[in-house]
Write an enzyme that holds these catalytic residues in place. Structure first.
Site, mmCIF file in Angstrom:
data_model
loop_
_atom_site.group_PDB
_atom_site.id
_atom_site.type_symbol
_atom_site.label_atom_id
_atom_site.label_comp_id
_atom_site.label_asym_id
_atom_site.label_seq_id
_atom_site.Cartn_x
_atom_site.Cartn_y
_atom_site.Cartn_z
ATOM 1 N N ILE A 37 -10.028 6.418 2.602
ATOM 2 C CA ILE A 37 -11.379 5.891 2.356
ATOM 3 C C ILE A 37 -12.405 7.029 2.347
ATOM 4 C CG2 ILE A 37 -13.187 4.359 3.242
ATOM 5 C CD1 ILE A 37 -10.962 2.978 4.877
ATOM 6 N N HIS B 104 -14.008 13.931 -14.826
ATOM 7 C CA HIS B 104 -13.584 14.176 -16.208
ATOM 8 C C HIS B 104 -12.358 15.107 -16.243
ATOM 9 C CE1 HIS B 104 -15.021 18.289 -17.025
ATOM 10 N NE2 HIS B 104 -16.101 17.995 -16.312
ATOM 11 N N GLY C 243 0.776 -1.232 0.000
ATOM 12 C CA GLY C 243 0.000 0.000 0.000
ATOM 13 C C GLY C 243 0.807 1.282 0.000
HETATM 14 C C1 ACO Z 1 -5.442 -0.737 0.854
HETATM 15 C C2 ACO Z 1 -6.213 0.314 1.463
HETATM 16 O O1 ACO Z 1 -7.386 0.360 1.351
HETATM 17 S S1 ACO Z 1 -5.350 1.446 2.299
HETATM 18 C C3 ACO Z 1 -6.321 2.808 2.673
HETATM 19 C C4 ACO Z 1 -7.379 2.650 3.698
HETATM 20 N N1 ACO Z 1 -7.076 3.435 4.851
HETATM 21 C C5 ACO Z 1 -7.460 4.712 5.018
HETATM 22 O O2 ACO Z 1 -8.149 5.303 4.202
HETATM 23 C C6 ACO Z 1 -6.979 5.367 6.270
HETATM 24 C C7 ACO Z 1 -6.457 6.765 6.011
HETATM 25 N N2 ACO Z 1 -5.713 7.220 7.135
HETATM 26 C C8 ACO Z 1 -6.158 8.190 7.980
HETATM 27 O O3 ACO Z 1 -7.235 8.793 7.809
HETATM 28 C C9 ACO Z 1 -5.226 8.437 9.169
HETATM 29 O O4 ACO Z 1 -6.023 8.589 10.311
HETATM 30 C C10 ACO Z 1 -4.252 9.616 8.957
HETATM 31 C C11 ACO Z 1 -3.247 9.188 7.909
HETATM 32 C C12 ACO Z 1 -4.952 10.875 8.466
HETATM 33 C C13 ACO Z 1 -3.534 9.937 10.252
HETATM 34 O O5 ACO Z 1 -2.945 8.792 10.755
HETATM 35 P P1 ACO Z 1 -2.094 8.771 12.135
HETATM 36 O O6 ACO Z 1 -0.774 9.388 11.969
HETATM 37 O O7 ACO Z 1 -2.089 7.372 12.599
HETATM 38 O O8 ACO Z 1 -2.896 9.743 13.096
HETATM 39 P P2 ACO Z 1 -3.704 9.409 14.431
HETATM 40 O O9 ACO Z 1 -4.662 8.277 14.214
HETATM 41 O O10 ACO Z 1 -2.727 9.263 15.524
HETATM 42 O O11 ACO Z 1 -4.583 10.731 14.596
HETATM 43 C C14 ACO Z 1 -4.005 12.000 14.841
HETATM 44 C C15 ACO Z 1 -5.148 12.983 15.096
HETATM 45 O O12 ACO Z 1 -5.866 13.199 13.853
HETATM 46 C C16 ACO Z 1 -7.240 12.776 14.001
HETATM 47 N N3 ACO Z 1 -7.583 12.060 12.762
HETATM 48 C C17 ACO Z 1 -6.949 10.986 12.248
HETATM 49 N N4 ACO Z 1 -7.514 10.636 11.080
HETATM 50 C C18 ACO Z 1 -8.504 11.492 10.854
HETATM 51 C C19 ACO Z 1 -9.455 11.628 9.803
HETATM 52 N N5 ACO Z 1 -9.434 10.798 8.765
HETATM 53 N N6 ACO Z 1 -10.351 12.644 9.884
HETATM 54 C C20 ACO Z 1 -10.368 13.502 10.955
HETATM 55 N N7 ACO Z 1 -9.479 13.417 11.983
HETATM 56 C C21 ACO Z 1 -8.569 12.423 11.922
HETATM 57 C C22 ACO Z 1 -7.246 11.855 15.216
HETATM 58 O O13 ACO Z 1 -8.526 11.824 15.837
HETATM 59 C C23 ACO Z 1 -6.196 12.493 16.090
HETATM 60 O O14 ACO Z 1 -6.758 13.649 16.682
HETATM 61 P P3 ACO Z 1 -6.334 14.101 18.156
HETATM 62 O O15 ACO Z 1 -4.868 14.472 18.074
HETATM 63 O O16 ACO Z 1 -7.226 15.268 18.414
HETATM 64 O O17 ACO Z 1 -6.577 12.934 19.042
#
Ligand code: ACO
Length: 215
Positions: A166, A136, A69
């Site tokens: 996601i 597009h 990934g």
């Molecule tokens: C093969 C596949 O399908 S892979 C893809 C599927 N996976 C995804 O889509 C996941 C995408 N990743 C995310 O959204 C992650 O949360 C990231 C990359 C934005 C941040 O990841 P991390 O570094 O682990 O951050 P962490 O989970 O520690 O969160 C940090 C802060 O941001 C907030 N936060 C994390 N993700 C989000 C989000 N998506 N939306 C809003 N707030 C968020 C957390 O609540 C936390 O807030 P706080 O400091 O007030 O407690």
């Protein structure tokens, strides 16, 4: 029919099994031989043989797709495979939708229900999971990972090695810089600089804490 190996047998690699088998059944363009993954001791993963580590790629007469990934790792694996003289396979599911004047680069994986709308350009080794949408005339650059439900508006440009989480949405005409990460569920309304991490609605910059961008 070209033999095919998947580099990496983790969650994303296992996700590709079904896509590869569907393409094999529908078009006979590829035949899935197995995984290459040096970190696995088992003889198979979900019934698909593990043929050795990535270094085996040079020994096999097979094309490859990338089942890892992290976008930077995807680029590294592509460079390694290219140095070994191997060709990427491009897998487009028959239930994906490609509009007029679209292009899909080598090695890209376009899952069922993904939409690539008229005039959109999809780069090399891009992964468009289920329910993704490239509007597009948008451009999705090399090694981009679009997780399930991620949508990109008309004429938007998504830089190389970007991860769109996601259900995230990038509005039309917006530019997302290389290697940026867009968190799950974010709505990106303005340009995002390279290497930035943005979350929320409207999306604002944040920092990676655990660095688990693809979890
Ligand atoms: C093969 C596949 O399908 S892979 C893809 C599927 N996976 C995804 O889509 C996941 C995408 N990743 C995310 O959204 C992650 O949360 C990231 C990359 C934005 C941040 O990841 P991390 O570094 O682990 O951050 P962490 O989970 O520690 O969160 C940090 C802060 O941001 C907030 N936060 C994390 N993700 C989000 C989000 N998506 N939306 C809003 N707030 C968020 C957390 O609540 C936390 O807030 P706080 O400091 O007030 O407690």
């Amino acid at each position: 029919m070209r033999p095919l190996v998947i580099l990496g047998s983790g969650g994303l690699g296992r996700q590709i099994i079904g896509l590869a088998q569907d393409v094999e059944r529908e078009s006979s363009a590829v035949k899935l031989l197995g995984f290459l993954d040096g970190g696995v001791d088992e003889p198979d993963v979900w019934g698909v043989p593990v043929l050795g580590g990535d270094d085996q790629l040079g020994e096999l007469d097979a094309d490859y797709v990338i089942g890892v990934g992290l976008p930077s790792a995807r680029r590294r694996l592509d460079m390694m495979a290219t140095e070994l003289g191997r060709e990427p396979a491009t897998l487009v599911h028959s239930a994906a939708w490609l509009g007029l004047h679209t292009s899909v680069g080598a090695g890209s994986l376009i899952f069922e229900t993904a939409h690539v709308v008229a005039g959109a350009e999809v780069g090399r080794h891009v992964m468009m999971e289920v329910n993704t949408f490239a509007g597009h005339d948008s451009r999705i650059s090399d090694y981009v990972l679009m997780a399930g439900g991620a949508s990109v508006g008309a004429r938007a440009v998504i830089g190389a090695e970007v991860m769109l989480g996601i259900g995230s949405i990038v509005l039309g005409d917006v530019v997302v810089g290389d290697r940026a990460v867009v968190g799950a569920g974010a709505v990106v309304t303005k340009d995002v600089p390279p290497d930035a991490v943005v979350v929320g609605i409207p999306a604002k910059p944040t920092r990676l804490r655990r660095g688990r961008i693809t979890a």
